[in-house]
Structure formats: C-alpha cells, structure tokens
Design an enzyme around this catalytic site. Structure first.
Site, PDB file in Angstrom:
ATOM      1  N   ASP A 167       0.872  -1.169   0.000  1.00 39.33           N
ATOM      2  CA  ASP A 167       0.000   0.000   0.000  1.00 39.33           C
ATOM      3  C   ASP A 167       0.908   1.218   0.000  1.00 39.33           C
ATOM      4  OD1 ASP A 167      -1.611   2.138   0.660  1.00 39.33           O
ATOM      5  OD2 ASP A 167      -2.735   1.084   2.207  1.00 39.33           O
ATOM      6  N   ILE A 168       0.797   2.072  -0.996  1.00 41.77           N
ATOM      7  CA  ILE A 168       1.733   3.181  -1.127  1.00 41.77           C
ATOM      8  C   ILE A 168       1.677   4.132   0.070  1.00 41.77           C
ATOM      9  CG2 ILE A 168       0.211   4.781  -2.370  1.00 41.77           C
ATOM     10  CD1 ILE A 168       2.689   5.413  -4.168  1.00 41.77           C
TER      11      ILE A 168
ATOM     12  N   ASN B 282      -6.294  14.828  -8.140  1.00 40.89           N
ATOM     13  CA  ASN B 282      -7.400  15.495  -8.815  1.00 40.89           C
ATOM     14  C   ASN B 282      -6.881  16.836  -9.345  1.00 40.89           C
ATOM     15  OD1 ASN B 282      -9.827  17.002  -9.351  1.00 40.89           O
ATOM     16  ND2 ASN B 282     -10.926  15.597  -8.010  1.00 40.89           N
TER      17      ASN B 282
ATOM     18  N   GLY C 255      -9.686   6.502  -5.394  1.00 41.82           N
ATOM     19  CA  GLY C 255      -8.542   5.613  -5.520  1.00 41.82           C
ATOM     20  C   GLY C 255      -7.374   6.002  -4.635  1.00 41.82           C
ATOM     21  N   VAL C 256      -6.175   6.063  -5.242  1.00 35.29           N
ATOM     22  CA  VAL C 256      -4.953   6.370  -4.495  1.00 35.29           C
ATOM     23  C   VAL C 256      -5.045   7.750  -3.873  1.00 35.29           C
ATOM     24  CG1 VAL C 256      -2.459   6.764  -4.710  1.00 35.29           C
ATOM     25  CG2 VAL C 256      -3.515   4.838  -5.885  1.00 35.29           C
ATOM     26  N   ASP C 257      -5.615   8.698  -4.576  1.00 38.47           N
ATOM     27  CA  ASP C 257      -5.732  10.068  -4.072  1.00 38.47           C
ATOM     28  C   ASP C 257      -6.488  10.086  -2.741  1.00 38.47           C
ATOM     29  OD1 ASP C 257      -5.411  12.877  -4.229  1.00 38.47           O
ATOM     30  OD2 ASP C 257      -7.453  13.088  -4.981  1.00 38.47           O
TER      31      ASP C 257
ATOM     32  N   SER D 283      -2.055   6.749 -13.530  1.00 43.36           N
ATOM     33  CA  SER D 283      -3.126   6.849 -14.535  1.00 43.36           C
ATOM     34  C   SER D 283      -3.651   5.511 -15.044  1.00 43.36           C
ATOM     35  CB  SER D 283      -2.676   7.697 -15.742  1.00 43.36           C
ATOM     36  OG  SER D 283      -2.590   9.052 -15.389  1.00 43.36           O
ATOM     37  N   THR D 284      -3.187   4.392 -14.468  1.00 39.73           N
ATOM     38  CA  THR D 284      -3.634   3.084 -14.962  1.00 39.73           C
ATOM     39  C   THR D 284      -4.834   2.542 -14.185  1.00 39.73           C
ATOM     40  OG1 THR D 284      -2.026   1.949 -13.539  1.00 39.73           O
ATOM     41  CG2 THR D 284      -1.331   2.471 -15.782  1.00 39.73           C
TER      42      THR D 284
ATOM     43  N   TYR E  90      -8.212   6.224 -14.277  1.00 35.16           N
ATOM     44  CA  TYR E  90      -7.974   7.072 -15.445  1.00 35.16           C
ATOM     45  C   TYR E  90      -7.886   6.248 -16.732  1.00 35.16           C
ATOM     46  CZ  TYR E  90      -7.096  11.251 -12.586  1.00 35.16           C
ATOM     47  OH  TYR E  90      -7.217  12.321 -11.740  1.00 35.16           O
TER      48      TYR E  90
END
Length: 366
Positions: A9-10, A23, A31-33, A117-118, A121
């Site tokens: 997990d980043i 964003n 998501g990640v954001d 972006s994968t 996005y």
C-alpha cells in the site's frame, strides 16, 4: 541509487517523497488520491493543496506528507486515456519527469510511485509501465535516487504483459526439454550451455508435439513406447570447451581479478562506468566495491552486468565462469535472463518486472 518494485500500500511505504495521481482541481479524488488524503490527514493536506491551486494535466506540485511516513507528497495531475491520439503518452511522461525533478529539487533520496493513470484514469497498463520505466531509466542515467514502483494488492494482470506470456512459453519449453533429456539421457553429461543451445545437438521425436500434447511427459513417453520400439537416440553430448571470443581471450590473459576484468571489459565495450551500473540496476556504491573486489557478486548481479554490457550468449557463459557461476537448467531466473539475452533485449528494468511477476527476487533485492 536504483530502481525496485514492491507490492504494498503506497500510503505505508517509507520514502522521502510519495507521488499521488491527484485530482486536477482542489478536491479529494478517488482511488490512491483518497487513500493518501486519509493517511496524511485530510484537513491539513487539503489546506496545503489549496496553496498549490488547480493543476493542469502533466503539472506537479508538492506539499508536506503530514501523517505519512514520508517528507513530501508530490501531486501529479495525470491524463485520462481516450484513444492514444490525444497526447496521453506525452502528458503521462511529463508527470513522471516532473515528479522526479521536483523530488530532486527538494533533496529527496527516495521516491515512491504508483503506476500512474492506470487505475480509474483508464491508461493501458503496458503502455503506462513502459512510460514509467523509460522515465526512470533516463533520470537514473543522470542522477542518484532510489525509485520505488509500488503495486497495490494481488493484481489480476501481469505487469510485464505480453512479454510474460512469451517468457512463460520459453521457460515451459525449456522445462519440457530438460525432462526429455533426463528420461532419454539419464547417464549423459549435461552441459550448462545446453539451455542456450550452444554446445550440443539432441535428436528428439516430434510425435508428442502434434498439437495434442497436454504437458504429461510420462504419458507421452509411455504411449510412444507402447506403440512401437523406441528409436535409438545417439547421445550427442559433446565435452567441448565453452565457446570463447577474442575479447574474452584477450581479457583473461591480461587480468588477475574480477574487478580488473570487468573494468577492462567496460573499456573494450566503449562504455562509461555510470552507464554500466545504471543499466545493471546497481548502486554506484556497490559497483565501486565490485571493481575494488570488496564484494562477491551473486549470479543475478553477474547476469545483470551481462545485460548492461550487452554481451551475447557465448560471452555471458564465459563472463559467468569468471566468478565461478554457470547457467542452471533448474533456475527460472537463469532462464528468464537467457530469454532476454538470446534475443538481444538488454532492458534490466523489464527483466526485473518479469522476475517480479514470477515471484522471484529482482536484481536489487537479490
């Protein structure tokens, strides 16, 4: 430093900078954001993000990481995938380059990226990965930094994409060949170079490879022997010396240590030391110790150097022997390297991705 890939997990990765596909507006995305805002502390991070303002596609900004185990969060406004004809690839490359340069400007020694972006996005994974690897390689040729690509969860796809299937077929075919050799040549002398098809010729029946072969080696052999006597197969294992090339002959006669041999080989290939350790995915510090004979390299490290030096298969066999190694028919790592080297694909990051997909130690982690 060097490139490595991990599954984590980043938000839990320890690095000086964590990259967030943000964003473009001052708002918490998905998501990640969303996960990064939650881990850092949404209120404080959103306030810091407001100071940056909106980000155009391809732009980056930086804030403190607050509650995360990092110094900074680099916010990058990644592109949505439309059809590949709207500069999506150029914009994504701009995101990676901008994040790396911003991290360098702030004195970061390590940076962790998601595969930008994968996700939501919609960027194709293989294209997104290739852009990331090209950006990392270009940066590391000029600068020192640890770059970490973070893959979250048990993904349903292979990062290496189509090339994974090609490598899988190569590894499987090598396994079939070794099983047949073991059955029909139980007393034969196995040459390490046989996996490279470099020093022996084996006559095999094609009966089992008529399109209906289901992978059962024993069944194949039983059905053939039941239907007719097994044809005589001449054991054609030749006890010949490993092939050498003039470069290797010259170097072996004029060097007394692995470090000296390696340096002479680098010079003969017309390369710079920095090119070699970057292309081998080694740190400058480790490479320096290697040249001074202060470390004993693993086989994987030697293979990565062979890739960096763009050695052919015969040269690689001889190069391994300089440090007491040989290709093993039982090693998937060896077969993966031989797949790439035999095809002249000298991309250590791509090799690392395939090793990762196989669950094997990568070059940095070996």
């Amino acid at each position: 430093m060097a490139f490595r890939i991990i599954r984590n997990d980043i938000t839990k990765v320890k690095a000086d900078a964590i990259v967030n596909t943000a964003n473009p507006e001052v708002a918490i995305g998905s998501g990640v954001d969303s996960a990064i805002y939650e881990a850092a502390g949404a209120v404080r991070l959103l306030q810091a993000r407001q100071k940056i303002g909106p980000l155009e596609i391809g732009e980056v900004g930086i804030t403190p990481a607050f509650g995360m185990d990092a110094k900074y969060i680099i916010h990058s406004s990644g592109p949505y995938w439309i059809d590949g004809a709207h500069q999506e690839e150029e914009m994504l490359r701009k995101c990676y380059d901008g994040a790396l340069q911003l991290a360098r400007k702030h004195g970061c020694k390590s940076i962790a990226f998601p595969l930008m972006s994968t996700g939501t996005y919609g960027f194709p994974h293989e294209i997104g990965l290739q852009i990331a690897l090209e950006a990392f390689n270009s940066f590391l040729l000029q600068h020192e930094m640890e770059i970490i690509l973070v893959v979250f969860g048990e993904t349903a796809f292979k990062l290496s994409g189509q090339i994974f299937d090609d490598v899988q077929e190569y590894v499987d075919n090598s396994y079939v060949k070794e099983k047949l050799d073991a059955e029909y040549y139980p007393g034969g002398v196995y040459q390490e170079s046989s996996v490279l098809n470099a020093s022996r010729t084996v006559a095999l029946d094609d009966d089992c490879f008529d399109g209906s072969f289901d992978g059962d080696i024993d069944f194949c052999a039983r059905s053939r022997s039941a239907s007719r006597p097994m044809r005589h197969r001449e054991q054609s294992v030749h006890k010949t010396a490993a092939p050498t090339v003039p470069l290797d002959s010259y170097l072996k006669e004029n060097t007394g240590s692995l470090g000296e041999y390696l340096q002479q080989l680098i010079n003969k290939k017309g390369k710079k030391n920095s090119e070699v350790y970057t292309a081998a995915n080694m740190t400058k510090q480790y490479f320096s110790k290697l040249l001074k004979n202060q470390v004993a390299p693993s086989k994987t490290k030697m293979l990565s150097l062979a890739v960096a030096l763009k050695l052919n298969m015969d040269e690689t066999v001889d190069f391994l022997r300089m440090s007491g190694y040989a290709f093993s028919p039982l090693s998937q790592t060896d077969k993966i390297f031989s797949y790439f080297i035999s095809r002249g694909i000298y991309d250590i990051y791509r090799i690392d991705i395939v090793l990762f997909d196989y669950g094997l130690p990568t070059v940095v982690n070996d």
